[in-house]
Design an enzyme around this catalytic site. Structure first.
Site, mmCIF file in Angstrom:
data_model
loop_
_atom_site.group_PDB
_atom_site.id
_atom_site.type_symbol
_atom_site.label_atom_id
_atom_site.label_comp_id
_atom_site.label_asym_id
_atom_site.label_seq_id
_atom_site.Cartn_x
_atom_site.Cartn_y
_atom_site.Cartn_z
ATOM 1 N N LYS A 79 -42.187 -6.268 -31.856
ATOM 2 C CA LYS A 79 -41.204 -6.985 -32.668
ATOM 3 C C LYS A 79 -40.846 -8.271 -32.048
ATOM 4 O O LYS A 79 -41.381 -8.480 -30.942
ATOM 5 C CB LYS A 79 -40.046 -5.902 -32.349
ATOM 6 C CG LYS A 79 -39.555 -5.807 -30.924
ATOM 7 C CD LYS A 79 -38.879 -6.876 -30.325
ATOM 8 C CE LYS A 79 -38.428 -6.554 -28.761
ATOM 9 N NZ LYS A 79 -37.787 -7.945 -27.864
ATOM 10 N N GLY A 81 -42.060 -5.952 -26.685
ATOM 11 C CA GLY A 81 -41.408 -4.647 -26.701
ATOM 12 C C GLY A 81 -42.806 -3.697 -26.574
ATOM 13 O O GLY A 81 -42.440 -2.649 -27.361
ATOM 14 N N GLY A 82 -43.720 -4.312 -26.378
ATOM 15 C CA GLY A 82 -45.260 -3.371 -26.404
ATOM 16 C C GLY A 82 -44.921 -2.001 -25.774
ATOM 17 O O GLY A 82 -45.448 -1.111 -26.303
ATOM 18 N N SER A 106 -42.343 -0.186 -24.820
ATOM 19 C CA SER A 106 -41.308 0.537 -25.694
ATOM 20 C C SER A 106 -41.741 1.206 -26.967
ATOM 21 O O SER A 106 -41.589 2.226 -27.117
ATOM 22 C CB SER A 106 -39.861 -0.186 -25.792
ATOM 23 O OG SER A 106 -39.500 -0.611 -24.789
ATOM 24 N N ASP A 147 -35.388 -0.698 -25.656
ATOM 25 C CA ASP A 147 -35.994 -0.791 -26.940
ATOM 26 C C ASP A 147 -36.533 0.107 -27.561
ATOM 27 O O ASP A 147 -37.141 0.146 -28.872
ATOM 28 C CB ASP A 147 -37.105 -2.212 -26.802
ATOM 29 C CG ASP A 147 -36.515 -3.477 -26.557
ATOM 30 O OD1 ASP A 147 -35.419 -3.799 -26.433
ATOM 31 O OD2 ASP A 147 -37.147 -4.466 -26.081
ATOM 32 N N CYS A 149 -45.280 -8.412 -20.799
ATOM 33 C CA CYS A 149 -44.581 -9.466 -20.305
ATOM 34 C C CYS A 149 -44.245 -10.749 -21.343
ATOM 35 O O CYS A 149 -44.182 -12.024 -21.042
ATOM 36 C CB CYS A 149 -44.683 -10.052 -18.852
ATOM 37 S SG CYS A 149 -44.761 -8.850 -17.489
ATOM 38 N N ALA A 150 -44.297 -10.021 -22.629
ATOM 39 C CA ALA A 150 -44.258 -11.212 -23.488
ATOM 40 C C ALA A 150 -42.866 -11.253 -24.408
ATOM 41 O O ALA A 150 -42.902 -12.001 -25.246
ATOM 42 C CB ALA A 150 -45.474 -11.143 -24.549
ATOM 43 N N GLY A 151 -42.110 -10.323 -24.430
ATOM 44 C CA GLY A 151 -40.834 -10.108 -24.811
ATOM 45 C C GLY A 151 -41.121 -9.381 -26.253
ATOM 46 O O GLY A 151 -40.316 -9.762 -27.327
#
Length: 252
Positions: A6, A100-101, A103, A136, A96-98
């Site tokens: 996302k 939501g992987g 989650s 998330d 750590c890319a924001g």
């Protein structure tokens, strides 16, 4: 199963509770083209529940979801099932890319177990139990393509959106979510105004990008403070997803 990523079109901090957890308002957009792959395999490396993956899975959120399902009364079914099977997780979404992987992986695991073991848990029940796993996870269980998300991530309202063109960029920078939020507290990022939240939640996603990138995401400034290389993207009009490091440019 595909565990889709996302992006956050906006992310505003509304305050904190007594534990220091942050209340948020955000627009989540599900990405169809970037996803992890979650499946079952009869390949076994160890006894019992295990995750076979192309990255290190120690203390993975999926294991926490497995333990939670066991506590809810499904321990016998799960342990019998995983005598024969392992969970296979192939990561495409950067860490750590924001995006939501983790989650999304967790939500996909919950749906997979619900179907394979016929646990008969409704979407609402899955969302309710997921709130103890990660902020998330609930969105990824909802099945919505676009949604306004608030609270700690558990309040999800589907949003009737319109498509917009954008290009996602994945800098080789690992932004630790907890550290970025802590830096937001250190910088005393102002709590968003109610009138601003009401406006942002009402606008179609493509219309949000008339606002400055720093205004749309309250975590952009603390992200740059911790990871100075991210300043290039702020200065050049990119928009930040979550706590970073992924950014996207809107193609007008």
């Amino acid at each position: 199963m595909k565990a889709k990523a996302k992006i956050n079109a906006f992310l505003k901090i509304l305050g904190t509770d007594e534990r220091g957890y942050h209340f948020l308002s955000s627009r989540f957009i599900l990405l169809d083209e970037l996803f992890d792959e979650v499946s079952l395999t009869k390949d076994k490396e160890n006894e019992g529940f295990e995750i076979i993956s192309n990255f290190s899975c120690d203390d993975n959120i999926i294991k926490k979801a497995f333990d939670l399902l066991c506590k809810l009364g499904f321990e016998n079914e799960l342990k019998e099932f995983f005598k024969l099977y392992s969970l296979k997780l192939f990561k495409n979404i950067p860490l750590c890319a924001g995006l939501g992987g983790g989650s999304s992986d967790c939500a996909t695991f919950l749906r997979l177990m619900n179907e394979e073991l016929n646990l008969k848990l409704s979407t609402e029940e899955l969302i309710s139990l997921s709130t103890s796993l990660g902020a998330d996870v609930a969105f990824f269980l909802s099945g919505f393509k676009s949604a306004n998300v608030s609270g700690f991530g558990e309040v999800i309202k589907e949003f009737d959106d319109e498509d917009f063109d954008f290009k996602l960029h994945l800098p080789d920078i690992r932004c630790e979510t907890a550290l970025v939020y802590k830096e937001a507290d250190n910088l005393k990022i102002k709590e968003a105004k109610k009138k601003d939240i009401k406006l942002l939640e009402s606008l179609k996603t493509r219309d949000l990008f008339s606002f400055e990138n720093k205004f749309l995401n309250d975590l952009f400034t603390p992200c740059v403070s911790l990871y100075p290389k991210m300043s290039y993207f702020m200065d050049n009009g990119y928009f930040l997803s979550g706590s970073g490091s992924s950014v996207f440019e809107v193609l007008r």
